[in-house]
Design a protein around this motif. Structure first.
Motif, PDB file in Angstrom:
ATOM      1  N   LEU A   1       0.855  -1.191   0.000  1.00  0.00           N
ATOM      2  CA  LEU A   1       0.000   0.000   0.000  1.00  0.00           C
ATOM      3  C   LEU A   1       0.886   1.233   0.000  1.00  0.00           C
ATOM      4  CD1 LEU A   1      -3.026   0.951   0.253  1.00  0.00           C
ATOM      5  CD2 LEU A   1      -2.558   1.204   2.699  1.00  0.00           C
ATOM      6  N   SER A   2       0.661   2.131  -0.950  1.00  0.00           N
ATOM      7  CA  SER A   2       1.518   3.311  -1.092  1.00  0.00           C
ATOM      8  C   SER A   2       0.765   4.599  -0.775  1.00  0.00           C
ATOM      9  CB  SER A   2       2.088   3.385  -2.515  1.00  0.00           C
ATOM     10  OG  SER A   2       1.060   3.652  -3.446  1.00  0.00           O
ATOM     11  N   LYS A   3       1.535   5.636  -0.493  1.00  0.00           N
ATOM     12  CA  LYS A   3       1.052   7.012  -0.333  1.00  0.00           C
ATOM     13  C   LYS A   3       0.008   7.183   0.769  1.00  0.00           C
ATOM     14  CE  LYS A   3       2.505   9.252  -4.510  1.00  0.00           C
ATOM     15  NZ  LYS A   3       2.215  10.303  -5.473  1.00  0.00           N
ATOM     16  N   ILE A   4       0.108   6.372   1.803  1.00  0.00           N
ATOM     17  CA  ILE A   4      -0.814   6.543   2.926  1.00  0.00           C
ATOM     18  C   ILE A   4      -0.602   7.895   3.601  1.00  0.00           C
ATOM     19  CG2 ILE A   4       0.723   5.432   4.617  1.00  0.00           C
ATOM     20  CD1 ILE A   4      -3.108   4.974   4.415  1.00  0.00           C
ATOM     21  N   SER A   5       0.627   8.421   3.522  1.00  0.00           N
ATOM     22  CA  SER A   5       0.937   9.708   4.170  1.00  0.00           C
ATOM     23  C   SER A   5       0.180  10.867   3.525  1.00  0.00           C
ATOM     24  CB  SER A   5       2.441   9.980   4.116  1.00  0.00           C
ATOM     25  OG  SER A   5       2.901  10.052   2.783  1.00  0.00           O
ATOM     26  N   CYS A   6      -0.248  10.683   2.274  1.00  0.00           N
ATOM     27  CA  CYS A   6      -0.938  11.764   1.557  1.00  0.00           C
ATOM     28  C   CYS A   6      -2.360  11.980   2.054  1.00  0.00           C
ATOM     29  CB  CYS A   6      -0.940  11.479   0.060  1.00  0.00           C
ATOM     30  SG  CYS A   6       0.718  11.335  -0.635  1.00  0.00           S
ATOM     31  N   LEU A   7      -2.848  11.063   2.886  1.00  0.00           N
ATOM     32  CA  LEU A   7      -4.203  11.197   3.423  1.00  0.00           C
ATOM     33  C   LEU A   7      -4.232  11.883   4.780  1.00  0.00           C
ATOM     34  CD1 LEU A   7      -5.743   7.726   2.447  1.00  0.00           C
ATOM     35  CD2 LEU A   7      -5.928   9.907   1.245  1.00  0.00           C
ATOM     36  N   SER A   8      -3.067  12.193   5.335  1.00  0.00           N
ATOM     37  CA  SER A   8      -3.030  12.900   6.620  1.00  0.00           C
ATOM     38  C   SER A   8      -3.728  14.258   6.502  1.00  0.00           C
ATOM     39  CB  SER A   8      -1.586  13.118   7.064  1.00  0.00           C
ATOM     40  OG  SER A   8      -0.983  11.911   7.442  1.00  0.00           O
ATOM     41  N   GLY A   9      -4.526  14.584   7.520  1.00  0.00           N
ATOM     42  CA  GLY A   9      -5.201  15.874   7.542  1.00  0.00           C
ATOM     43  C   GLY A   9      -6.657  15.828   7.130  1.00  0.00           C
ATOM     44  N   PHE A  10      -7.105  14.736   6.529  1.00  0.00           N
ATOM     45  CA  PHE A  10      -8.521  14.603   6.168  1.00  0.00           C
ATOM     46  C   PHE A  10      -9.315  14.177   7.409  1.00  0.00           C
ATOM     47  CE2 PHE A  10      -6.700  14.269   1.940  1.00  0.00           C
ATOM     48  CZ  PHE A  10      -7.637  14.919   1.142  1.00  0.00           C
ATOM     49  N   GLU A  11     -10.399  14.876   7.687  1.00  0.00           N
ATOM     50  CA  GLU A  11     -11.235  14.502   8.830  1.00  0.00           C
ATOM     51  C   GLU A  11     -11.977  13.204   8.566  1.00  0.00           C
ATOM     52  OE1 GLU A  11     -13.875  17.360  10.452  1.00  0.00           O
ATOM     53  OE2 GLU A  11     -12.348  18.933  10.625  1.00  0.00           O
ATOM     54  N   THR A  12     -12.447  13.051   7.340  1.00  0.00           N
ATOM     55  CA  THR A  12     -13.198  11.862   6.955  1.00  0.00           C
ATOM     56  C   THR A  12     -12.667  11.349   5.626  1.00  0.00           C
ATOM     57  OG1 THR A  12     -15.182  12.710   8.044  1.00  0.00           O
ATOM     58  CG2 THR A  12     -15.489  10.925   6.458  1.00  0.00           C
ATOM     59  N   LEU A  13     -12.580  10.039   5.503  1.00  0.00           N
ATOM     60  CA  LEU A  13     -12.150   9.407   4.261  1.00  0.00           C
ATOM     61  C   LEU A  13     -13.280   8.543   3.723  1.00  0.00           C
ATOM     62  CD1 LEU A  13      -8.610   8.258   5.453  1.00  0.00           C
ATOM     63  CD2 LEU A  13      -9.122  10.202   3.961  1.00  0.00           C
ATOM     64  N   LYS A  14     -13.450   8.572   2.413  1.00  0.00           N
ATOM     65  CA  LYS A  14     -14.467   7.735   1.789  1.00  0.00           C
ATOM     66  C   LYS A  14     -13.795   6.627   0.978  1.00  0.00           C
ATOM     67  CE  LYS A  14     -18.161  11.173   1.332  1.00  0.00           C
ATOM     68  NZ  LYS A  14     -19.113  11.814   0.383  1.00  0.00           N
ATOM     69  N   VAL A  15     -14.424   5.455   1.009  1.00  0.00           N
ATOM     70  CA  VAL A  15     -13.927   4.303   0.259  1.00  0.00           C
ATOM     71  C   VAL A  15     -15.113   3.677  -0.461  1.00  0.00           C
ATOM     72  CG1 VAL A  15     -12.831   2.051   0.419  1.00  0.00           C
ATOM     73  CG2 VAL A  15     -12.131   3.869   1.975  1.00  0.00           C
ATOM     74  N   ALA A  16     -14.999   3.504  -1.783  1.00  0.00           N
ATOM     75  CA  ALA A  16     -16.079   2.875  -2.547  1.00  0.00           C
ATOM     76  C   ALA A  16     -16.050   1.371  -2.322  1.00  0.00           C
ATOM     77  CB  ALA A  16     -15.931   3.194  -4.028  1.00  0.00           C
ATOM     78  N   VAL A  17     -17.171   0.813  -1.886  1.00  0.00           N
ATOM     79  CA  VAL A  17     -17.258  -0.623  -1.616  1.00  0.00           C
ATOM     80  C   VAL A  17     -18.200  -1.327  -2.578  1.00  0.00           C
ATOM     81  CG1 VAL A  17     -16.642  -0.375   0.817  1.00  0.00           C
ATOM     82  CG2 VAL A  17     -19.059  -0.225   0.127  1.00  0.00           C
ATOM     83  N   ASP A  18     -18.938  -0.562  -3.387  1.00  0.00           N
ATOM     84  CA  ASP A  18     -19.870  -1.149  -4.350  1.00  0.00           C
ATOM     85  C   ASP A  18     -20.324  -0.041  -5.306  1.00  0.00           C
ATOM     86  OD1 ASP A  18     -21.451  -3.015  -5.614  1.00  0.00           O
ATOM     87  OD2 ASP A  18     -22.551  -3.611  -3.810  1.00  0.00           O
ATOM     88  N   TYR A  19     -21.149  -0.410  -6.308  1.00  0.00           N
ATOM     89  CA  TYR A  19     -21.793   0.561  -7.183  1.00  0.00           C
ATOM     90  C   TYR A  19     -23.295   0.334  -7.123  1.00  0.00           C
ATOM     91  CZ  TYR A  19     -17.084   0.787  -9.240  1.00  0.00           C
ATOM     92  OH  TYR A  19     -15.743   0.910  -9.423  1.00  0.00           O
ATOM     93  N   ASN A  20     -24.075   1.415  -7.249  1.00  0.00           N
ATOM     94  CA  ASN A  20     -25.524   1.250  -7.283  1.00  0.00           C
ATOM     95  C   ASN A  20     -25.997   0.938  -8.699  1.00  0.00           C
ATOM     96  OD1 ASN A  20     -25.571   3.691  -8.694  1.00  0.00           O
ATOM     97  ND2 ASN A  20     -26.090   4.914  -6.885  1.00  0.00           N
ATOM     98  N   ALA A  21     -27.300   0.862  -8.881  1.00  0.00           N
ATOM     99  CA  ALA A  21     -27.863   0.472 -10.179  1.00  0.00           C
ATOM    100  C   ALA A  21     -27.497   1.458 -11.285  1.00  0.00           C
ATOM    101  CB  ALA A  21     -29.385   0.359 -10.068  1.00  0.00           C
ATOM    102  N   ALA A  22     -27.217   2.697 -10.930  1.00  0.00           N
ATOM    103  CA  ALA A  22     -26.836   3.712 -11.918  1.00  0.00           C
ATOM    104  C   ALA A  22     -25.334   3.719 -12.185  1.00  0.00           C
ATOM    105  CB  ALA A  22     -27.279   5.086 -11.430  1.00  0.00           C
ATOM    106  N   GLY A  23     -24.609   2.814 -11.531  1.00  0.00           N
ATOM    107  CA  GLY A  23     -23.165   2.752 -11.718  1.00  0.00           C
ATOM    108  C   GLY A  23     -22.383   3.738 -10.882  1.00  0.00           C
ATOM    109  N   GLU A  24     -23.070   4.356  -9.917  1.00  0.00           N
ATOM    110  CA  GLU A  24     -22.399   5.323  -9.045  1.00  0.00           C
ATOM    111  C   GLU A  24     -21.818   4.612  -7.823  1.00  0.00           C
ATOM    112  OE1 GLU A  24     -25.499   8.993  -9.945  1.00  0.00           O
ATOM    113  OE2 GLU A  24     -25.899   7.534  -8.357  1.00  0.00           O
TER     114      GLU A  24
END
Length: 406
Positions: free
Chosen positions: A323-346
Motif C-alpha cells: 500500500l503506497s502514499k498513505i501519508s498523503c491522506l493525513s489531515g482529512f477529517e473523513t475518508l471515503k472508500v467505494a465498496v460497491d456501485y448502485n444500479a446507476a453505476g455510481e
C-alpha cells in the motif's frame, strides 16, 4: 530462490518504481515485459532521484541483469537518451547489465506522428506506443532483430514512405522529415546494437538455475488492452497474462505483488467513478504531487475504489499487497472508500475517520495513528489479501513491513 512479479492494481502511478528498486537489490534479474516509454517510474535512492521510462528499475541498484522483453515496444532514440541520462547520474549501463529482446518491436518517429494525429481523444502520452503495437498486429512492424541483421534502415525507409503516402491523402498535419529521421534512427540503432539479443533464452536460463527473478509491470491493470476501461487503455497487456507472453518464458510466480495507492488516480481520458473534481481532488493532487513522470500532466484524483480493486485481484491473483502514499491522506477529517456501485453505476461509499497526524517516514506499525491503522485494516479485510508492506514516504527506507516479502 524465488520468482516475483510487481503489478499496478489500479490505473498506474501506484508507486511500483520504489518497490521494484527495493526488491532489485536482492534480485539476479529484472524483466520488463510490456509497454514502452509511455511508462514512468520515479526511483529515489540514497538521496538521488531517477526517472525511468523504458529501462527496468533494477538498473539503479547495479546488481541485477535487466531485460526488456519481447512484449515491449522500444524507441531507439529514447533508449539511448535514457542510457546517457543514467550514466550521467553515475549508474553503470552495459550490455552485461541490460539486454533488449531481438523480438521486441521498434517505435519510430512515424509512430509518434500517428499518435498525435489519431489518438487525441484517448489522451495518450504521444510516445507512439499504440501505432507501434498496431503495426505489430498488422504484421508490418519492424523488430529489433533488423538492427543486427543490417536490414533496419531499408525497413525504416519503406515504413516511412508507406505512411508518407497515406498521410498526404488523409491527414492535415505535415509529415515528418524522413531523411532526418533516418539519420537519427540510424545513429541510435548503431549504438543500441550491443544490447540486442535473445531474451527468452537468458530469462529461461536464470529461472532454470533458480535465480531470483523479478518481473516489473508498467502502467496498471485497468489500462490493460483487454481488462481495462476500453477504449481508454494502453495497447498492451498490463496484467499478469502479459508477463507470460511478453517475457516468453513460463514462470511460477511465488509472490504476485499488487501495488495499491491509498487513494485513486488516473491520467488521460476515460471513466473514473470515484473522481473528485473539487477541493478534495485538488488536495489529493497537491499532497501526492500527482503529475505524470512521463508527460508532466496533472493526474485526476479521487477516493479509493475497493470494488474496482477486487476485480484487479481476480485478474492477477495477487497474494501480497504493498500500500503506497498513505501519508498523503493525513489531515482529512473523513475518508471515503467505494465498496460497491448502485444500479446507476455510481459508487457506494463507506466513510471512515481520518487522522491529523503526519505519518511520513514512520517505519513501525504501532506508531501509526489508530484511524490510519483502521483504514489499512479495512482495506485488507475487504480485499482478503495481506497488506504486507505499507509505504509511508518516497524514500526506500520509508516502509512498514507487516509480512515478510523476501
Amino acid at each position: 530462490m524465488a520468482n516475483y512479479i510487481v503489478l499496478g492494481a489500479q490505473w498506474g502511478d501506484e508507486g511500483k518504481g520504489k518497490i521494484v528498486d527495493m526488491l532489485s537489490a536482492k534480485m539476479d534479474m529484472v524483466v520488463r515485459f510490456q509497454g514502452g516509454a509511455n511508462a514512468g517510474h520515479t526511483v529515489k535512492c540514497e538521496g538521488k532521484e531517477y526517472v525511468l521510462h523504458l529501462i527496468p528499475g533494477g538498473i539503479v541498484s547495479g546488481k541485477a541483469v535487466n531485460v526488456i522483453g519481447n512484449g515491449c515496444v522500444v524507441d531507439p532514440l529514447t533508449f539511448i537518451e535514457e542510457v546517457d541520462y543514467l550514466r550521467k547520474l553515475g549508474v553503470e549501463v552495459t550490455p552485461e547489465k541490460l539486454l533488449v529482446s531481438s523480438q521486441a518491436h521498434v517505435v519510430t518517429p512515424v509512430h509518434k506522428y500517428l499518435d498525435r494525429v489519431l489518438n487525441k481523444k484517448i489522451g495518450t502520452t504521444g510516445r507512439g506506443i499504440g501505432p507501434a503495437y498496431g503495426d505489430k498486429v498488422h504484421r508490418t512492424g519492424i523488430r529489433l532483430e533488423n538492427i543486427p541483421d543490417g536490414s533496419f534502415i531499408d525497413r525504416f525507409r519503406e515504413h516511412a514512405e508507406t505512411y508518407r503516402q497515406i498521410s498526404a491523402q488523409v491527414y492535415d498535419e505535415p509529415f515528418i522529415d524522413v531523411d532526418d529521421a533516418v539519420r537519427r534512427m540510424g545513429e541510435a540503432a548503431e549504438r543500441m546494437k550491443p544490447y540486442i539479443g535473445d531474451s527468452v533464452e537468458r530469462i529461461a536460463e536464470f529461472v532454470r538455475r533458480g535465480k531470483n527473478v523479478l518481473y516489473e509491470g508498467a502502467q496498471g491493470t485497468f489500462l490493460d488492452i483487454d481488462h481495462g476501461t476500453y477504449p481508454f487503455v494502453t495497447s498492451s497487456s498490463t496484467s499478469i497474462g502479459g508477463a507470460f507472453t511478453g517475457g516468453g518464458v513460463f514462470v511460477e510466480f511465488e509472490k504476485r505483488i499488487g501495488i495499491v495507492k491509498a487513494y485513486t488516480t488516473r491520467v488521460g481520458e476515460g471513466p473514473f467513478p470515484t473522481e473528485q473534481n473539487n477541493e478534495i481532488g485538488e488536495r489529493l493532487r497537491k499532497n501526492g504531487h500527482e503529475f505524470g513522470a512521463t508527460t508532466g500532466r496533472p493526474r485526476r484524483c479521487g477516493w479509493l475504489d475497493l470494488k474496482m480493486l477486487k476485480r484487479s485481484f481476480i485478474i492477477n491473483g495477487f497474494n501480497y499487497v504493498s500500500l503506497s502514499k498513505i501519508s498523503c491522506l493525513s489531515g482529512f477529517e473523513t475518508l471515503k472508500v467505494a465498496v460497491d456501485y448502485n444500479a446507476a453505476g455510481e459508487p457506494v461509499y463507506e466513510e471512515l475517520p481520518g487522522w491529523r497526524e503526519e505519518v511520513e517516514g514512520i517505519t513501525e506499525w504501532n506508531k501509526l495513528p489508530e484511524s490510519c491503522r483502521n483504514y489499512i485494516n479495512f482495506i485488507e479485510e475487504y480485499l482478503a489479501v495481506p497488506l504486507g508492506m505499507i509505504s509511508t514516504g518516497p524514500d526506500r527506507k520509508d516502509i512498514i513491513y507487516r509480512e515478510k516479502l523476501i
